[in-house]
Design a protein around this motif. Sequence first.
Motif, PDB file in Angstrom:
ATOM      1  N   HIS A 206       0.788  -1.320   0.045  1.00 22.57           N
ATOM      2  CA  HIS A 206       0.160  -0.021  -0.100  1.00 22.57           C
ATOM      3  C   HIS A 206       0.816   1.177  -0.057  1.00 22.57           C
ATOM      4  O   HIS A 206       0.557   2.106  -0.696  1.00 22.57           O
ATOM      5  N   LEU A 207       1.757   1.151   0.856  1.00 21.05           N
ATOM      6  CA  LEU A 207       2.809   2.488   0.959  1.00 21.05           C
ATOM      7  C   LEU A 207       3.606   2.861  -0.623  1.00 21.05           C
ATOM      8  O   LEU A 207       3.714   3.851  -1.030  1.00 21.05           O
ATOM      9  N   LYS A 208       3.884   1.400  -0.896  1.00 16.29           N
ATOM     10  CA  LYS A 208       4.744   1.421  -2.304  1.00 16.29           C
ATOM     11  C   LYS A 208       3.768   2.223  -3.187  1.00 16.29           C
ATOM     12  O   LYS A 208       4.297   3.340  -3.985  1.00 16.29           O
ATOM     13  N   SER A 209       2.823   1.569  -3.471  1.00 17.71           N
ATOM     14  CA  SER A 209       1.972   2.302  -4.350  1.00 17.71           C
ATOM     15  C   SER A 209       1.278   3.815  -4.074  1.00 17.71           C
ATOM     16  O   SER A 209       1.356   4.640  -4.891  1.00 17.71           O
ATOM     17  N   PHE A 210       1.393   4.163  -2.718  1.00 13.72           N
ATOM     18  CA  PHE A 210       1.070   5.620  -2.457  1.00 13.72           C
ATOM     19  C   PHE A 210       2.202   6.475  -2.610  1.00 13.72           C
ATOM     20  O   PHE A 210       2.099   7.520  -3.107  1.00 13.72           O
ATOM     21  N   PHE A 211       3.475   6.001  -2.349  1.00 16.55           N
ATOM     22  CA  PHE A 211       4.524   6.820  -2.653  1.00 16.55           C
ATOM     23  C   PHE A 211       4.712   7.127  -4.143  1.00 16.55           C
ATOM     24  O   PHE A 211       5.155   8.088  -4.505  1.00 16.55           O
ATOM     25  N   GLU A 212       4.416   6.012  -4.906  1.00 18.96           N
ATOM     26  CA  GLU A 212       4.618   6.088  -6.320  1.00 18.96           C
ATOM     27  C   GLU A 212       3.708   6.803  -6.910  1.00 18.96           C
ATOM     28  O   GLU A 212       3.843   7.897  -7.757  1.00 18.96           O
ATOM     29  N   ALA A 213       2.420   7.007  -6.378  1.00 18.67           N
ATOM     30  CA  ALA A 213       1.308   7.749  -6.726  1.00 18.67           C
ATOM     31  C   ALA A 213       1.782   9.293  -6.405  1.00 18.67           C
ATOM     32  O   ALA A 213       1.695  10.361  -7.211  1.00 18.67           O
ATOM     33  N   LYS A 214       2.392   9.379  -5.298  1.00 19.70           N
ATOM     34  CA  LYS A 214       2.917  10.885  -4.937  1.00 19.70           C
ATOM     35  C   LYS A 214       4.024  11.217  -5.505  1.00 19.70           C
ATOM     36  O   LYS A 214       4.748  12.553  -5.295  1.00 19.70           O
ATOM     37  N   LYS A 215       4.580  10.384  -6.610  1.00 19.51           N
ATOM     38  CA  LYS A 215       5.907  10.939  -7.166  1.00 19.51           C
ATOM     39  C   LYS A 215       7.096  10.953  -6.135  1.00 19.51           C
ATOM     40  O   LYS A 215       7.765  11.650  -6.312  1.00 19.51           O
ATOM     41  N   LEU A 216       7.248  10.474  -4.914  1.00 20.65           N
ATOM     42  CA  LEU A 216       8.262  10.493  -4.113  1.00 20.65           C
ATOM     43  C   LEU A 216       9.201   9.332  -4.092  1.00 20.65           C
ATOM     44  O   LEU A 216      10.095   9.514  -3.797  1.00 20.65           O
ATOM     45  N   VAL A 217       8.905   8.194  -4.812  1.00 18.21           N
ATOM     46  CA  VAL A 217       9.656   6.979  -5.201  1.00 18.21           C
ATOM     47  C   VAL A 217      10.225   7.103  -6.601  1.00 18.21           C
ATOM     48  O   VAL A 217       9.512   7.009  -7.358  1.00 18.21           O
TER      49      VAL A 217
ATOM     50  N   VAL B 198      -0.506   2.954   8.531  1.00 18.22           N
ATOM     51  CA  VAL B 198      -0.607   3.345   7.227  1.00 18.22           C
ATOM     52  C   VAL B 198      -1.278   4.843   7.079  1.00 18.22           C
ATOM     53  O   VAL B 198      -1.079   5.467   6.331  1.00 18.22           O
ATOM     54  N   LEU B 199      -2.447   4.999   7.820  1.00 19.80           N
ATOM     55  CA  LEU B 199      -3.272   6.053   7.762  1.00 19.80           C
ATOM     56  C   LEU B 199      -2.327   7.330   8.254  1.00 19.80           C
ATOM     57  O   LEU B 199      -2.535   8.569   7.626  1.00 19.80           O
ATOM     58  N   PHE B 204       0.960  11.953   7.040  1.00 17.76           N
ATOM     59  CA  PHE B 204       2.142  12.968   7.050  1.00 17.76           C
ATOM     60  C   PHE B 204       2.551  13.471   5.706  1.00 17.76           C
ATOM     61  O   PHE B 204       2.930  14.397   5.547  1.00 17.76           O
ATOM     62  N   PHE B 205       2.260  12.575   4.690  1.00 23.58           N
ATOM     63  CA  PHE B 205       2.634  13.049   3.296  1.00 23.58           C
ATOM     64  C   PHE B 205       1.567  13.540   2.504  1.00 23.58           C
ATOM     65  O   PHE B 205       1.770  14.140   1.569  1.00 23.58           O
ATOM     66  N   THR B 206       0.453  14.042   3.193  1.00 24.67           N
ATOM     67  CA  THR B 206      -0.391  14.751   2.279  1.00 24.67           C
ATOM     68  C   THR B 206      -0.896  15.942   3.086  1.00 24.67           C
ATOM     69  O   THR B 206      -1.740  16.826   2.656  1.00 24.67           O
ATOM     70  N   GLU B 207      -0.002  16.516   3.942  1.00 23.22           N
ATOM     71  CA  GLU B 207      -0.277  17.805   4.551  1.00 23.22           C
ATOM     72  C   GLU B 207       0.394  19.005   3.377  1.00 23.22           C
ATOM     73  O   GLU B 207       1.249  18.547   2.731  1.00 23.22           O
TER      74      GLU B 207
END
Lengths: 217, 215
Positions: A206-217, B198-199, B204-207
């Motif tokens: 989940h976090l991997k896909s989240f960071f990829e979506a945020k373009k941080l990874v 996770v939430l 943290f990253f959506t602020e």
Amino acid sequence: MNTLAKILALVLVICVKLATPLYFHIGETERKCFIEEIPDETQVIGNYKVQLYDPRTGGFMPSSPGIGMHVEVKDPEDKTILSRVYSSEGRFTFTSHTPGEHVICLYSNSTKWFSGTQLRVHLDIQVGEHAIDYANIAQKEKLSELQLRVRQLLDQVEQITKEQNYQRYREERFRQTSESTNQRVLWWSLSQTCVLLAMGAWQMKHLKSFFEAKKLV
Amino acid sequence: MRWSARVSGAAFGAALLLGLLAALTEAVELTFELPDNAKECFFQEITKNTTSTLEFQVVTGGHYDVDVILEAPNKEVLYRKVKTQFDSHTFTATMDGVYSACFSNEFSTFSHKLVYMDFSVGDEPALPGIGEHTTVITQMESSAQEIHKSLNSVADYQTHHRLREAQGRKRAEDLNSRVLTWSICETVAVVICAIGQVLVLRNFFTERRPFTQFN
């Protein structure tokens, strides 16, 4: 001989009044329960007497016919096998059909909402061979002393056998409970490990896909 | 006619005497629940010079201990035990009156106890008919009496065994249900923690103020 009989009768009457079984105090609205763990097909006889507190004398009235006593007996499966209102003095009897813990509850049929006066309850519970009246049997079946003694011994042995059988049944239940606990602990530790691994994997994905979506990874 | 009246009178007298004896000997055993911070007292009227026994055992609850006080009619403490699991005390009554046995769970804040109590006064009442021929007891009768006494002690041992077994079994059943409750709660806690982590991390990253470095 007649005067002797009369004297004995008088003494007996006095002593019956004085020789009271065990007693305890409960509030008028209070409920008191006793547990009897008995094998099946065992007879239980309970004798009781209720006395109401008399505030005038500071003691308990010798007999209080107005109060009724509600006796409730529940079997091990929580089914009510006896639920009756008796007078202030009497006896109740029941025979168990399933082995286990039977709960005998006593409470007065008072309609008060708050705790009223104190009640003195004399109680005597006899189980199994203690519940048998040998004087009655000797008279009915015309048994001699030795025959009566042998009958008593037979009843005792029968009760001991029932108790042993019940012991075997209880040990079986104990063993089943222990084995169930053993199983549960095994399953819990396995499933706990699986849940942890699954949660960890899901988190990473989940976090991997989240960071990829945020373009941080 | 006179002779039969005499005999019936004698029989009546003997029956009364036996009834009298029966009325003076009691043995009651009760298993009752003692709620936390509660005290239960049982009273028994005992005549002088009668040997009585008070026996108790804690079946379930907490550390399986209870306070016991046995008092004479003049409030003299005959026997006192603090936080005891089981014991048996035999005493001879020195005066007539009401003796009280009190069980206290006042030291415990949340564990209610199940206590077994046996308060027996006097000897066991004799079988009807046996008391009349006290002069000559045949060997058969005395052997039968011995067997009766042995069977009484067998029944006594059985009671103690039953109480101990009940103690172990209730502990095992308690453990069983606790394991189930605990495993369900822990699984739920792990799942909540994982989702929560996770939430929070996502938060943290959506602020609006971006973090310059990763935690």
